[in-house]
Design a protein around this motif. Structure first.
Motif, PDB file in Angstrom:
ATOM      1  N   GLU A   1     -33.176  14.389 -15.862  1.00 13.24           N
ATOM      2  CA  GLU A   1     -33.108  15.908 -15.841  1.00 13.24           C
ATOM      3  C   GLU A   1     -32.222  16.428 -17.188  1.00 13.24           C
ATOM      4  N   LYS A   2     -32.669  17.486 -17.624  1.00 14.50           N
ATOM      5  CA  LYS A   2     -32.180  17.819 -19.022  1.00 14.50           C
ATOM      6  C   LYS A   2     -30.635  18.209 -18.940  1.00 14.50           C
ATOM      7  N   GLU A   3     -30.188  18.762 -17.557  1.00 13.96           N
ATOM      8  CA  GLU A   3     -28.670  19.164 -17.199  1.00 13.96           C
ATOM      9  C   GLU A   3     -27.989  18.037 -17.350  1.00 13.96           C
ATOM     10  N   THR A   4     -28.498  16.703 -16.669  1.00 12.31           N
ATOM     11  CA  THR A   4     -27.691  15.613 -16.592  1.00 12.31           C
ATOM     12  C   THR A   4     -27.597  14.778 -18.179  1.00 12.31           C
ATOM     13  N   LEU A   5     -28.730  14.956 -18.773  1.00 15.80           N
ATOM     14  CA  LEU A   5     -28.648  14.384 -20.251  1.00 15.80           C
ATOM     15  C   LEU A   5     -27.755  15.133 -21.072  1.00 15.80           C
ATOM     16  N   ASP A   6     -27.778  16.617 -20.999  1.00 15.85           N
ATOM     17  CA  ASP A   6     -26.965  17.445 -21.761  1.00 15.85           C
ATOM     18  C   ASP A   6     -25.408  16.983 -21.368  1.00 15.85           C
ATOM     19  N   GLN A   7     -25.070  16.555 -20.346  1.00 15.70           N
ATOM     20  CA  GLN A   7     -23.725  16.311 -19.955  1.00 15.70           C
ATOM     21  C   GLN A   7     -23.239  14.970 -20.476  1.00 15.70           C
ATOM     22  N   TRP A   8     -24.184  14.162 -20.567  1.00 20.32           N
ATOM     23  CA  TRP A   8     -23.929  12.838 -20.859  1.00 20.32           C
ATOM     24  C   TRP A   8     -23.769  12.759 -22.497  1.00 20.32           C
ATOM     25  N   ILE A   9     -24.613  13.634 -23.237  1.00 18.65           N
ATOM     26  CA  ILE A   9     -24.592  13.928 -24.614  1.00 18.65           C
ATOM     27  C   ILE A   9     -23.223  14.653 -24.991  1.00 18.65           C
ATOM     28  N   THR A  10     -22.709  15.723 -24.187  1.00 19.02           N
ATOM     29  CA  THR A  10     -21.646  16.413 -24.425  1.00 19.02           C
ATOM     30  C   THR A  10     -20.235  15.503 -24.571  1.00 19.02           C
ATOM     31  N   GLU A  11     -20.378  14.537 -23.349  1.00 14.12           N
ATOM     32  CA  GLU A  11     -19.158  13.432 -23.463  1.00 14.12           C
ATOM     33  C   GLU A  11     -19.219  12.601 -24.414  1.00 14.12           C
ATOM     34  N   ALA A  12     -20.313  12.048 -24.797  1.00 18.06           N
ATOM     35  CA  ALA A  12     -20.786  11.032 -25.681  1.00 18.06           C
ATOM     36  C   ALA A  12     -20.131  11.795 -27.228  1.00 18.06           C
ATOM     37  N   ARG A  13     -20.680  12.757 -27.176  1.00 22.60           N
ATOM     38  CA  ARG A  13     -20.460  13.742 -28.360  1.00 22.60           C
ATOM     39  C   ARG A  13     -18.916  13.974 -28.795  1.00 22.60           C
ATOM     40  N   GLU A  14     -18.036  14.056 -27.632  1.00 22.55           N
ATOM     41  CA  GLU A  14     -16.723  14.241 -27.876  1.00 22.55           C
ATOM     42  C   GLU A  14     -15.823  12.982 -28.309  1.00 22.55           C
ATOM     43  N   LYS A  15     -16.591  11.782 -28.235  1.00 19.91           N
ATOM     44  CA  LYS A  15     -16.271  10.362 -28.702  1.00 19.91           C
ATOM     45  C   LYS A  15     -16.876  10.217 -30.061  1.00 19.91           C
ATOM     46  N   ASN A  16     -17.611  10.942 -30.755  1.00 20.35           N
ATOM     47  CA  ASN A  16     -18.247  10.801 -32.016  1.00 20.35           C
ATOM     48  C   ASN A  16     -19.467   9.763 -31.660  1.00 20.35           C
ATOM     49  N   GLU A  17     -19.942   9.652 -30.790  1.00 22.18           N
ATOM     50  CA  GLU A  17     -20.940   8.739 -30.475  1.00 22.18           C
ATOM     51  C   GLU A  17     -22.256   9.215 -30.905  1.00 22.18           C
ATOM     52  N   ILE A  18     -22.486  10.505 -31.103  1.00 19.57           N
ATOM     53  CA  ILE A  18     -23.825  11.387 -31.341  1.00 19.57           C
ATOM     54  C   ILE A  18     -24.180  11.668 -32.644  1.00 19.57           C
ATOM     55  N   ALA A  19     -25.477  11.223 -32.918  1.00 17.64           N
ATOM     56  CA  ALA A  19     -25.893  11.767 -34.441  1.00 17.64           C
ATOM     57  C   ALA A  19     -26.348  13.266 -34.119  1.00 17.64           C
ATOM     58  N   THR A  20     -25.735  14.297 -34.271  1.00 20.70           N
ATOM     59  CA  THR A  20     -26.311  15.504 -33.866  1.00 20.70           C
ATOM     60  C   THR A  20     -27.236  16.230 -34.609  1.00 20.70           C
ATOM     61  N   GLN A  21     -27.608  15.560 -35.618  1.00 23.87           N
ATOM     62  CA  GLN A  21     -28.754  16.145 -36.248  1.00 23.87           C
ATOM     63  C   GLN A  21     -30.108  15.831 -35.662  1.00 23.87           C
ATOM     64  N   HIS A  22     -29.978  15.039 -34.643  1.00 19.50           N
ATOM     65  CA  HIS A  22     -31.306  14.803 -34.098  1.00 19.50           C
ATOM     66  C   HIS A  22     -31.406  15.433 -32.694  1.00 19.50           C
ATOM     67  N   LEU A  23     -30.346  16.330 -32.305  1.00 15.45           N
ATOM     68  CA  LEU A  23     -30.426  16.998 -31.094  1.00 15.45           C
ATOM     69  C   LEU A  23     -31.807  17.959 -31.032  1.00 15.45           C
TER      70      LEU A  23
END
Length: 209
Positions: free
Chosen positions: A26-48
Protein backbone atom coordinates in the motif's frame (compact mmCIF):
# COMPACT_ATOMS: atom_id res chain seq x y z
CA UNK A 1 -21.53 -34.41 -13.17
CA UNK A 2 -18.62 -34.05 -15.58
CA UNK A 3 -19.46 -30.39 -16.23
CA UNK A 4 -19.57 -29.67 -12.48
CA UNK A 5 -16.14 -31.27 -12.08
CA UNK A 6 -14.72 -29.08 -14.84
CA UNK A 7 -16.21 -25.96 -13.27
CA UNK A 8 -14.75 -26.93 -9.89
CA UNK A 9 -11.30 -27.46 -11.43
CA UNK A 10 -11.54 -24.11 -13.21
CA UNK A 11 -12.33 -22.37 -9.91
CA UNK A 12 -9.30 -24.04 -8.28
CA UNK A 13 -7.06 -23.01 -11.16
CA UNK A 14 -8.31 -19.42 -11.03
CA UNK A 15 -7.72 -19.28 -7.28
CA UNK A 16 -4.20 -20.65 -7.68
CA UNK A 17 -3.36 -17.95 -10.22
CA UNK A 18 -4.75 -15.23 -7.95
CA UNK A 19 -2.66 -16.49 -5.04
CA UNK A 20 0.56 -16.20 -7.03
CA UNK A 21 -0.20 -12.76 -8.46
CA UNK A 22 1.95 -9.85 -7.34
CA UNK A 23 0.30 -7.22 -5.17
CA UNK A 24 2.19 -4.00 -4.42
CA UNK A 25 2.48 -2.73 -0.88
CA UNK A 26 0.00 0.00 0.00
CA UNK A 27 1.12 3.53 -0.82
CA UNK A 28 0.97 4.68 2.80
CA UNK A 29 3.40 1.94 3.86
CA UNK A 30 5.74 2.65 0.95
CA UNK A 31 5.70 6.36 1.72
CA UNK A 32 6.69 5.62 5.29
CA UNK A 33 9.61 3.42 4.18
CA UNK A 34 10.72 6.05 1.67
CA UNK A 35 10.53 8.85 4.24
CA UNK A 36 12.64 6.87 6.72
CA UNK A 37 15.18 5.84 4.05
CA UNK A 38 15.30 9.39 2.71
CA UNK A 39 16.35 10.66 6.14
CA UNK A 40 19.41 8.41 5.82
CA UNK A 41 20.18 9.67 2.29
CA UNK A 42 19.26 6.31 0.76
CA UNK A 43 16.74 7.62 -1.78
CA UNK A 44 17.26 9.20 -5.22
CA UNK A 45 14.48 11.77 -4.85
CA UNK A 46 14.40 12.70 -8.56
CA UNK A 47 12.68 9.37 -9.23
CA UNK A 48 9.81 9.93 -6.77
CA UNK A 49 7.33 11.31 -9.37
CA UNK A 50 7.95 8.33 -11.64
CA UNK A 51 7.63 5.97 -8.69
CA UNK A 52 4.19 7.36 -7.81
CA UNK A 53 3.06 6.97 -11.43
CA UNK A 54 4.34 3.38 -11.70
CA UNK A 55 2.72 2.43 -8.40
CA UNK A 56 -0.65 3.77 -9.61
CA UNK A 57 -0.23 2.02 -12.98
CA UNK A 58 0.54 -1.38 -11.47
CA UNK A 59 -2.57 -1.13 -9.30
CA UNK A 60 -4.61 -0.58 -12.47
CA UNK A 61 -3.00 -3.46 -14.37
CA UNK A 62 -1.84 -6.00 -11.75
CA UNK A 63 -1.62 -8.85 -14.27
CA UNK A 64 0.60 -7.02 -16.77
CA UNK A 65 4.16 -8.37 -16.53
CA UNK A 66 5.64 -5.21 -18.06
CA UNK A 67 3.80 -2.97 -15.61
CA UNK A 68 5.06 -5.03 -12.69
CA UNK A 69 8.58 -4.94 -14.10
CA UNK A 70 8.45 -1.16 -14.54
CA UNK A 71 7.35 -0.80 -10.94
CA UNK A 72 10.22 -2.97 -9.69
CA UNK A 73 12.69 -1.06 -11.84
CA UNK A 74 11.66 2.36 -10.53
CA UNK A 75 11.99 1.07 -6.96
CA UNK A 76 15.53 -0.08 -7.80
CA UNK A 77 16.31 3.32 -9.33
CA UNK A 78 14.85 5.05 -6.28
CA UNK A 79 17.08 3.02 -3.97
CA UNK A 80 20.37 3.44 -5.87
CA UNK A 81 22.08 5.65 -3.24
CA UNK A 82 21.71 2.78 -0.77
CA UNK A 83 22.23 -0.11 -3.21
CA UNK A 84 25.39 1.36 -4.70
CA UNK A 85 27.20 0.90 -1.38
CA UNK A 86 25.13 -1.92 0.15
CA UNK A 87 27.99 -4.43 0.15
CA UNK A 88 30.10 -2.07 2.28
CA UNK A 89 27.43 -0.17 4.22
CA UNK A 90 24.40 -2.15 5.41
CA UNK A 91 21.11 -0.61 4.33
CA UNK A 92 18.54 0.56 6.82
CA UNK A 93 15.52 -1.56 7.67
CA UNK A 94 13.30 0.67 5.52
CA UNK A 95 15.66 0.51 2.55
CA UNK A 96 15.72 -3.27 2.83
CA UNK A 97 11.93 -3.29 2.79
CA UNK A 98 11.94 -1.28 -0.45
CA UNK A 99 14.50 -3.67 -1.94
CA UNK A 100 12.29 -6.61 -0.97
CA UNK A 101 9.34 -4.92 -2.69
CA UNK A 102 11.43 -4.52 -5.87
CA UNK A 103 12.48 -8.18 -5.63
CA UNK A 104 8.87 -9.32 -5.32
CA UNK A 105 7.89 -7.17 -8.29
CA UNK A 106 10.54 -8.77 -10.51
CA UNK A 107 9.52 -12.23 -9.31
CA UNK A 108 5.89 -11.34 -10.01
CA UNK A 109 6.73 -10.33 -13.58
CA UNK A 110 8.72 -13.54 -14.04
CA UNK A 111 5.88 -15.56 -12.58
CA UNK A 112 3.63 -14.21 -15.32
CA UNK A 113 6.27 -14.56 -18.05
CA UNK A 114 9.29 -16.64 -17.05
CA UNK A 115 11.38 -15.50 -20.04
CA UNK A 116 10.90 -11.80 -19.31
CA UNK A 117 14.49 -10.87 -20.10
CA UNK A 118 14.64 -7.48 -18.41
CA UNK A 119 12.89 -8.64 -15.25
CA UNK A 120 15.38 -11.49 -14.93
CA UNK A 121 18.33 -9.18 -15.59
CA UNK A 122 17.19 -6.54 -13.12
CA UNK A 123 16.54 -9.13 -10.44
CA UNK A 124 20.05 -10.50 -10.97
CA UNK A 125 21.46 -6.98 -10.77
CA UNK A 126 19.49 -6.28 -7.58
CA UNK A 127 20.89 -9.41 -5.96
CA UNK A 128 24.43 -8.49 -7.01
CA UNK A 129 24.10 -4.99 -5.59
CA UNK A 130 23.09 -6.53 -2.28
CA UNK A 131 26.03 -8.92 -2.39
CA UNK A 132 23.76 -11.93 -2.96
CA UNK A 133 25.85 -13.20 -5.86
CA UNK A 134 24.86 -16.84 -5.51
CA UNK A 135 21.22 -15.92 -6.17
CA UNK A 136 21.73 -13.98 -9.38
CA UNK A 137 23.16 -16.60 -11.74
CA UNK A 138 19.98 -18.31 -12.91
CA UNK A 139 18.21 -15.03 -13.58
CA UNK A 140 21.11 -13.49 -15.48
CA UNK A 141 21.35 -16.62 -17.62
CA UNK A 142 17.84 -15.89 -18.89
CA UNK A 143 19.03 -12.41 -19.87
CA UNK A 144 21.94 -13.97 -21.75
CA UNK A 145 19.43 -15.59 -24.09
CA UNK A 146 18.67 -12.14 -25.55
CA UNK A 147 20.42 -10.80 -28.65
CA UNK A 148 24.17 -11.04 -28.11
CA UNK A 149 25.94 -7.72 -27.94
CA UNK A 150 22.67 -5.86 -27.49
CA UNK A 151 22.17 -3.36 -24.66
CA UNK A 152 20.27 -5.80 -22.41
CA UNK A 153 22.69 -8.65 -23.15
CA UNK A 154 25.67 -6.50 -22.18
CA UNK A 155 24.07 -5.63 -18.85
CA UNK A 156 23.32 -9.31 -18.20
CA UNK A 157 26.81 -10.41 -19.25
CA UNK A 158 28.52 -7.79 -17.12
CA UNK A 159 26.51 -8.75 -14.03
CA UNK A 160 27.04 -12.45 -14.78
CA UNK A 161 30.82 -12.02 -14.93
CA UNK A 162 30.72 -9.96 -11.75
CA UNK A 163 28.84 -12.74 -9.96
CA UNK A 164 31.25 -15.33 -11.34
CA UNK A 165 34.20 -13.39 -9.95
CA UNK A 166 32.70 -13.02 -6.49
CA UNK A 167 31.65 -16.67 -6.31
CA UNK A 168 35.02 -17.92 -7.59
CA UNK A 169 33.49 -19.62 -10.63
CA UNK A 170 35.66 -17.92 -13.23
CA UNK A 171 37.19 -21.19 -14.43
CA UNK A 172 33.81 -22.67 -15.37
CA UNK A 173 33.31 -23.07 -19.10
CA UNK A 174 30.01 -21.17 -19.15
CA UNK A 175 31.59 -18.12 -17.52
CA UNK A 176 34.59 -18.29 -19.80
CA UNK A 177 32.31 -18.39 -22.85
CA UNK A 178 30.44 -15.27 -21.72
CA UNK A 179 33.70 -13.49 -20.91
CA UNK A 180 35.10 -14.06 -24.40
CA UNK A 181 31.95 -12.70 -26.01
CA UNK A 182 31.73 -9.78 -23.58
CA UNK A 183 35.33 -8.78 -24.28
CA UNK A 184 34.70 -8.88 -28.02
CA UNK A 185 31.50 -6.82 -27.88
CA UNK A 186 32.98 -4.35 -25.38
CA UNK A 187 35.44 -3.23 -28.04
CA UNK A 188 32.70 -2.77 -30.64
CA UNK A 189 30.85 0.48 -31.23
CA UNK A 190 28.06 0.02 -28.69
CA UNK A 191 26.21 2.11 -26.15
CA UNK A 192 28.23 2.59 -22.93
CA UNK A 193 31.21 1.06 -24.73
CA UNK A 194 33.74 2.99 -22.61
CA UNK A 195 32.29 1.53 -19.42
CA UNK A 196 32.29 -2.02 -20.78
CA UNK A 197 35.88 -1.68 -22.01
CA UNK A 198 36.85 -0.67 -18.49
CA UNK A 199 35.03 -3.66 -17.04
CA UNK A 200 36.61 -6.01 -19.60
CA UNK A 201 40.06 -4.83 -18.45
CA UNK A 202 39.04 -5.43 -14.84
CA UNK A 203 37.90 -8.96 -15.63
CA UNK A 204 41.24 -9.93 -17.19
CA UNK A 205 42.73 -10.68 -13.77
CA UNK A 206 39.79 -12.92 -12.93
CA UNK A 207 39.17 -14.74 -16.22
CA UNK A 208 42.66 -14.96 -17.75
CA UNK A 209 44.75 -16.27 -14.90
Amino acid sequence: MKSLTLIFLAIIAKTAVAQTSFKPVEKETLDQWITEAREKNEIATQHLPKFRKEHADVLKEPEDANRIFDYGRVLTMLLQPALSTATENPMSKSANKIAEEAEQAYLGAIDLYKNHGRANIMLGLLYNQQGKYTYSEKYLEVGLQLEEGGEDWMVAANQYLLAGAYTYNTDEEKYQAVYKKFKEYAHANIKDGAYYKKMAVLYVSYYER
